[in-house]
Write a protein that holds these residues in place. Structure first.
Motif, PDB file in Angstrom:
ATOM      1  N   GLY A   1     -35.839  38.916   3.947  1.00 40.79           N
ATOM      2  CA  GLY A   1     -34.653  38.549   3.369  1.00 40.79           C
ATOM      3  C   GLY A   1     -34.377  37.353   3.231  1.00 40.79           C
ATOM      4  N   GLY A   2     -33.389  36.819   2.224  1.00 40.38           N
ATOM      5  CA  GLY A   2     -33.243  35.281   2.033  1.00 40.38           C
ATOM      6  C   GLY A   2     -33.602  34.924   0.836  1.00 40.38           C
ATOM      7  N   ALA A   3     -33.626  33.640   0.527  1.00 47.15           N
ATOM      8  CA  ALA A   3     -34.043  33.287  -0.557  1.00 47.15           C
ATOM      9  C   ALA A   3     -35.292  32.005  -0.237  1.00 47.15           C
TER      10      ALA A   3
ATOM     11  N   VAL B   1     -39.228  25.802   0.621  1.00 45.04           N
ATOM     12  CA  VAL B   1     -38.270  26.019   1.627  1.00 45.04           C
ATOM     13  C   VAL B   1     -37.561  27.287   1.681  1.00 45.04           C
ATOM     14  N   ALA B   2     -37.650  28.001   2.751  1.00 46.49           N
ATOM     15  CA  ALA B   2     -37.336  29.427   2.914  1.00 46.49           C
ATOM     16  C   ALA B   2     -36.020  29.532   3.889  1.00 46.49           C
ATOM     17  N   ASP B   3     -35.035  30.352   3.495  1.00 46.09           N
ATOM     18  CA  ASP B   3     -33.983  30.766   4.731  1.00 46.09           C
ATOM     19  C   ASP B   3     -33.863  32.094   4.720  1.00 46.09           C
ATOM     20  N   ASN B   4     -33.008  32.790   5.735  1.00 43.29           N
ATOM     21  CA  ASN B   4     -32.727  34.021   6.003  1.00 43.29           C
ATOM     22  C   ASN B   4     -31.350  34.362   5.515  1.00 43.29           C
ATOM     23  N   GLY B   5     -30.776  33.684   4.436  1.00 44.58           N
ATOM     24  CA  GLY B   5     -29.591  34.014   3.993  1.00 44.58           C
ATOM     25  C   GLY B   5     -29.348  35.136   3.137  1.00 44.58           C
ATOM     26  N   PRO B   6     -28.245  35.238   2.476  1.00 43.53           N
ATOM     27  CA  PRO B   6     -28.247  36.395   1.392  1.00 43.53           C
ATOM     28  C   PRO B   6     -29.142  36.565   0.338  1.00 43.53           C
TER      29      PRO B   6
ATOM     30  N   CYS C   1     -28.234  25.764   4.431  1.00 45.72           N
ATOM     31  CA  CYS C   1     -27.179  25.732   5.615  1.00 45.72           C
ATOM     32  C   CYS C   1     -25.944  26.412   5.168  1.00 45.72           C
ATOM     33  N   LEU C   2     -25.373  26.049   3.841  1.00 46.34           N
ATOM     34  CA  LEU C   2     -24.278  26.553   3.238  1.00 46.34           C
ATOM     35  C   LEU C   2     -24.523  28.121   3.080  1.00 46.34           C
ATOM     36  N   ALA C   3     -25.680  28.644   2.700  1.00 46.44           N
ATOM     37  CA  ALA C   3     -25.869  29.981   2.761  1.00 46.44           C
ATOM     38  C   ALA C   3     -26.077  30.861   3.968  1.00 46.44           C
ATOM     39  N   ARG C   4     -26.037  30.131   4.912  1.00 45.64           N
ATOM     40  CA  ARG C   4     -26.468  30.792   6.245  1.00 45.64           C
ATOM     41  C   ARG C   4     -25.720  29.763   7.339  1.00 45.64           C
ATOM     42  N   PRO C   5     -24.295  29.755   7.429  1.00 49.12           N
ATOM     43  CA  PRO C   5     -23.751  28.789   8.356  1.00 49.12           C
ATOM     44  C   PRO C   5     -24.129  28.968   9.886  1.00 49.12           C
ATOM     45  N   ALA C   6     -24.350  30.286  10.297  1.00 50.88           N
ATOM     46  CA  ALA C   6     -24.623  30.611  11.710  1.00 50.88           C
ATOM     47  C   ALA C   6     -25.838  31.384  11.728  1.00 50.88           C
ATOM     48  N   GLY C   7     -26.748  31.072  12.797  1.00 55.26           N
ATOM     49  CA  GLY C   7     -27.977  32.168  12.703  1.00 55.26           C
ATOM     50  C   GLY C   7     -29.024  31.815  11.975  1.00 55.26           C
ATOM     51  N   LEU C   8     -29.234  30.473  11.236  1.00 53.11           N
ATOM     52  CA  LEU C   8     -30.187  29.984  10.047  1.00 53.11           C
ATOM     53  C   LEU C   8     -31.337  29.894  10.720  1.00 53.11           C
TER      54      LEU C   8
END
Length: 430
Positions: free
Chosen positions: A414-416, A359-364, A335-342
């Motif tokens: 993309g993301g981690a 646990v995968a996200d679309n952050g940087p 949530c901190l890595a991608r505050p919007a559009g997570l």
């Protein structure tokens, strides 16, 4: 190489005398203070009667009192302090005793200084060969100490990291205890009222059915009387009974569903804290994910998309409460890595001898050069004051101590993606 051995000899009769140990200027202030304290006259003499120093404050009264205090060194008397004063002065004995103690301290300190000076003079006369030998020994010792210091520095660093992790774990455990206590209180305060609310709503639903049934019965009976039927119809329209009849069941259904949801939230909160478990042995991944998602939902951005791909897996040995804490840290990190559009994808499956949870996200994402450091205690890529650097370190420690392994990888878009793996043999106890 020639060696020299020093020998210090103490010969009876060669000790310094009082004049050598005490100078009049050194003790003049002591004698003056003693006179100010109440003594009339003070005399310091050698053992042979010769005077070293004296101080007279006022004339000696006709009726005076005299106190003699011997001075000794190495068990031999070397002088005497003579104190005279008014016979009625009760403090005269204390003055003489204090003065004797002070002069004895000065004597012994001067003696030590003289002996130290003599020893220093002897030490600085050592030969060059002896000093060179010691220098070679010191050089060898310095090399050993330098190697030991380097090894000690590594051990201190390692121990500091261990203490950091242990401290973080202790803090997390205290948090879980607090959550458990909060959950117990919430459960106690909410479960009872929500229980009778559900019961009352169920009873109300039954009673409403009876009232509607009675209303229908009256409508049938008034059909034979046009006047009564017309009046009943007007009143029914005035009270909007048709709307009430169509809406009452939806209201009751929604109220019962809301009460059931409150009950589930309380149950999930208790489940996350595991306050009802006396011993943590094993936990179910799907159940813990469902629990933590209910509890952590307020912290997830409103526009976030959560995708769960949880397949049945064997139970995992360890603490479900600690796993919930680790999962909460990973979700908060996303949530901190991608505050919007997570977009958050949580998956679990069992394949190739491993229980794999991710646990995968679309952050940087995480740069390759930092992947070996992100689990280190106190390491953070955020600005000062925005993070402690302990979140992922605690996750690593929790997973590692439960027999699992955690690492970070890239996602396809993309993301981690944080991947946790448990060997099936360890899980099943084979």
């Amino acid at each position: 190489m020639k060696k020299y051995h020093e020998q210090i000899e103490y010969l009876v009769g060669q000790e310094p005398n009082l004049v050598e140990l005490l100078q009049a200027a050194e003790i003049r202030e002591l004698l003056r203070e003693a006179v100010n304290a109440g003594a009339a006259w003070i005399l310091l003499t050698l053992d042979d009667g010769s005077v070293v120093c004296s101080e007279e404050g006022r004339s000696i009264p006709p009726e005076f009192r005299e106190i003699r205090a011997p001075l000794s060194l190495e068990g031999e008397n070397i002088g005497t302090i003579i104190v005279r004063g008014d016979s009625g002065c009760s403090a005269l004995g204390g003055i003489s005793a204090m003065l004797r103690s002070a002069i004895m301290i000065v004597m012994h300190n001067n003696l030590k200084r003289m002996l130290t000076a003599e020893m220093h003079t002897s030490l600085v006369t050592r030969t060059y060969d002896e000093l060179l030998s010691k220098n070679l020994d010191l050089s060898a010792s310095e090399a050993r100490y330098r190697e030991l210091a380097q090894s000690l520095e590594l051990k201190v660093k390692e121990r500091t990291e261990q203490l950091g992790i242990a401290n973080a774990r202790l803090l997390q455990q205290e948090k879980m205890v607090s959550i458990g206590q909060l959950a117990a209180g919430v459960a106690h305060e909410i479960n009872n009222p929500i229980g009778f609310i559900k019961s009352n709503l169920a009873t109300l639903k039954k009673y409403s059915g009876r009232l509607l049934e009675m209303l229908a019965w009256y409508e049938e009976r008034t059909a034979d009387s046009p006047l009564l039927a017309a009046g009943a119809a007007a009143k029914k329209t005035e009270l909007k009974l048709e709307l009430v009849k169509s809406d009452i069941w939806d209201l009751l259904a929604q109220s019962l569903a809301g009460a059931e949801r409150v009950k589930k939230i309380v149950a999930d909160l208790k489940g996350v804290s595991h306050i009802d478990e006396s011993v943590d042995r094993e936990f179910d991944l799907a159940q813990e994910v469902e629990r933590i998602m209910t509890v952590i939902q307020p912290q997830i951005p409103d526009d976030a998309v959560i995708v769960q791909e949880i397949e049945p897996t064997p139970k995992i040995p360890g603490s479900g409460a600690l796993f919930c804490q680790a999962l909460a840290n990973l979700i908060q990190n996303a949530c901190l890595a991608r505050p919007a559009g997570l977009k958050l994808t949580i998956a679990a499956r069992c394949a190739n001898g491993l229980v794999r949870f991710s646990v995968a996200d679309n952050g940087p994402g995480v740069p390759p050069e930092l992947r070996n450091r992100i689990f280190d205690p106190f390491f953070t890529t955020r600005k000062v004051g925005e993070g402690t650097g302990m979140g992922l370190a605690v996750v690593y420690d929790i997973i590692n101590k439960s027999g699992g392994n955690i690492f970070v990888a890239d996602t396809l878009g993309g993301g981690a993606m944080f991947v946790i793996e448990y060997p099936v043999a360890a899980v099943e106890g084979v």
